[in-house]
Design an enzyme around this catalytic site. Structure first.
Site, PDB file in Angstrom:
ATOM      1  N   TYR A 135      -4.158 -13.072  -0.903  1.00 51.33           N
ATOM      2  CA  TYR A 135      -4.075 -12.361   0.386  1.00 51.33           C
ATOM      3  C   TYR A 135      -3.698 -13.347   1.484  1.00 51.33           C
ATOM      4  O   TYR A 135      -4.518 -13.639   2.355  1.00 51.33           O
ATOM      5  CB  TYR A 135      -5.414 -11.725   0.764  1.00 51.33           C
ATOM      6  N   LYS A 157       0.835  -1.187   0.000  1.00 53.36           N
ATOM      7  CA  LYS A 157       0.000   0.000   0.000  1.00 53.36           C
ATOM      8  C   LYS A 157       0.878   1.248   0.000  1.00 53.36           C
ATOM      9  O   LYS A 157       1.956   1.262   0.610  1.00 53.36           O
ATOM     10  CB  LYS A 157      -0.902   0.008   1.233  1.00 53.36           C
ATOM     11  N   HIS A 214      -9.178  -8.792  -9.353  1.00 55.52           N
ATOM     12  CA  HIS A 214      -9.063  -8.479  -7.934  1.00 55.52           C
ATOM     13  C   HIS A 214      -9.701  -9.596  -7.118  1.00 55.52           C
ATOM     14  O   HIS A 214     -10.555 -10.313  -7.618  1.00 55.52           O
ATOM     15  CB  HIS A 214      -9.807  -7.157  -7.679  1.00 55.52           C
TER      16      HIS A 214
HETATM   17 MG    MG Z   1      -6.256  -2.610  -5.012  1.00 51.39          MG
END
Ligand code: MG
Length: 388
Positions: free
Chosen positions: A342, A183, A321
């Site tokens: 993830y 991020k 995604h």
């Molecule tokens: Mg994203």
């Protein structure tokens, strides 16, 4: 054969992680079970899906409109020409009855989640993994035996140090991944660059690292980040600004040479067409990351791929995604660039089959019929209880 019931429930994700724009403490997802009267091994076949991560549960729309429309339809109008399986396109059309054009995300997530659960049932009734069914219908039967897979990680969390972040990235590399994402935008630019340089020390080079700003920046900050990130030649710079600010995306594409990425917050084929028409996105270089269960499901995703192909976009530029088995099946079945992962976050809703292996940045596919949730013990327990 017929659908006998469709059930949904909202489950909290229980995560303290944050990106540049919000934390996940209230995040929920809708789990859906499409229950059929087809019997296999003495049990009714059910299809399952959930509405991925990042958008909240959408049971209200399902209960008020989409589930009743399917259950009210003559079952004979929802099956394919063989009469032996469901027809996802007919079920989609039923859900879209009396719906006005535009306003996509109010319904696209609820419809897409139910539609993907229908596909899970279709593949189970056919006795095949979903990725094989999709390859046969949408990719001339071509199917890889493994799929490129990268980690969507590098979150911000309370008390995190730069060493914590480096340790996280080391864990991903040790687990077999070769491309990681972190991020940006949650700290001032200088601090974010220090974070990024620390991660680069672990991963080795810019082409093994992507960054995700989660739509945080207005024009000045987006341009400042583009300028600061440019020399690192990163794999991609994701969601620098509002997903519908096509003018700013086009301006960024004119000054930022390495790949840009977006798409997880676009919910219709038309929105994606506008991105490639007006957003300056560069076919063959930039990355598009639609989340199929959030964007009307697999049938609509196939139409978006056709639209992109007509605009000279290769399937290898698409990375759905989601970081779950639905996106993985879709990436494999359509022959896309790869899937997100993830590991260790979002509880039962992150990750893949418990026996999936990651090696050299690729993940193995299972032979389980359907999407393969049955191989994911924690998640399947929730789904099985919903269908029971
Ligand atoms: Mg994203």
């Amino acid at each position: 054969m017929r659908i006998v019931n469709i059930r949904e429930t909202a489950i909290p994700l229980k995560s303290k992680l944050a990106n540049s724009s919000f934390d996940f403490t209230e995040m929920t997802t809708s789990v859906v079970a499409v229950i059929t009267d087809v019997m296999q091994d003495g049990k009714q076949v059910s299809g399952f899906a959930f509405n991925s991560t990042g958008r909240y549960a959408c049971g209200a729309q399902m209960r008020a409109r989409f589930i009743p429309r399917i259950l009210a339809a003559d079952p004979a109008t929802l099956i394919d020409t063989s009469g032996a399986n469901l027809d996802p396109a007919k079920i989609f059309a039923q859900m879209m009855r009396r719906e006005k054009a535009g306003g996509h995300s109010e319904r696209s997530i609820a419809i897409g989640t139910i539609e993907v659960a229908v596909w899970d049932a279709v593949a189970k009734i056919a006795g095949k993994p979903l990725h094989r069914v999709l390859a046969e219908r949408f990719n001339s039967g071509k199917l890889p035996d493994k799929v490129s897979c990268y980690v969507g990680g590098g979150w911000y969390w309370p008390g995190q140090t730069i060493k914590d972040l480096q340790d996280e990235m080391r864990r991903h590399l040790d687990a077999g991944y070769t491309l990681v994402k972190m991020k940006v935008g949650g700290l001032p630019l200088d601090d974010d660059v220090r974070r990024l340089e620390a991660v680069l020390k672990v991963v080795g080079s810019g082409d093994r690292l992507a960054v995700d700003a989660n739509c945080k920046f207005a024009r000045a900050e987006a341009l400042a980040y583009a300028k600061a990130l440019s020399p690192f030649k990163l794999r991609w710079f994701e969601e620098p600004c509002d997903p519908l600010d096509f003018a700013l995306l086009a301006e960024l594409a004119s000054v930022y040479e390495p790949p840009l990425a977006t798409g997880e917050n676009l919910y219709s084929t038309q929105d994606v067409e506008n991105l490639v028409r007006f957003g300056g996105f560069r076919a063959g270089r930039d990355i598009i990351q639609i989340d199929p269960p959030q964007a009307y499901g697999i049938g609509q995703y196939a139409r978006t791929i056709d639209m992109l192909a007509a605009n000279a976009w290769p399937r290898t530029s698409l990375f759905p995604h989601g970081g779950n088995q639905m996106s993985l099946s879709i990436a494999a079945g359509f022959g896309l660039g790869g899937a997100e992962s993830y590991p260790g976050v979002f509880g039962d809703f992150g990750g893949f089959a418990d026996d999936a292996r990651i090696e050299n940045g690729t993940i193995t596919l299972s032979d389980r019929p359907g999407i393969g949730f049955e191989g994911q013990a924690g998640l399947y327990k929730i789904m099985r209880e919903l269908a029971a």
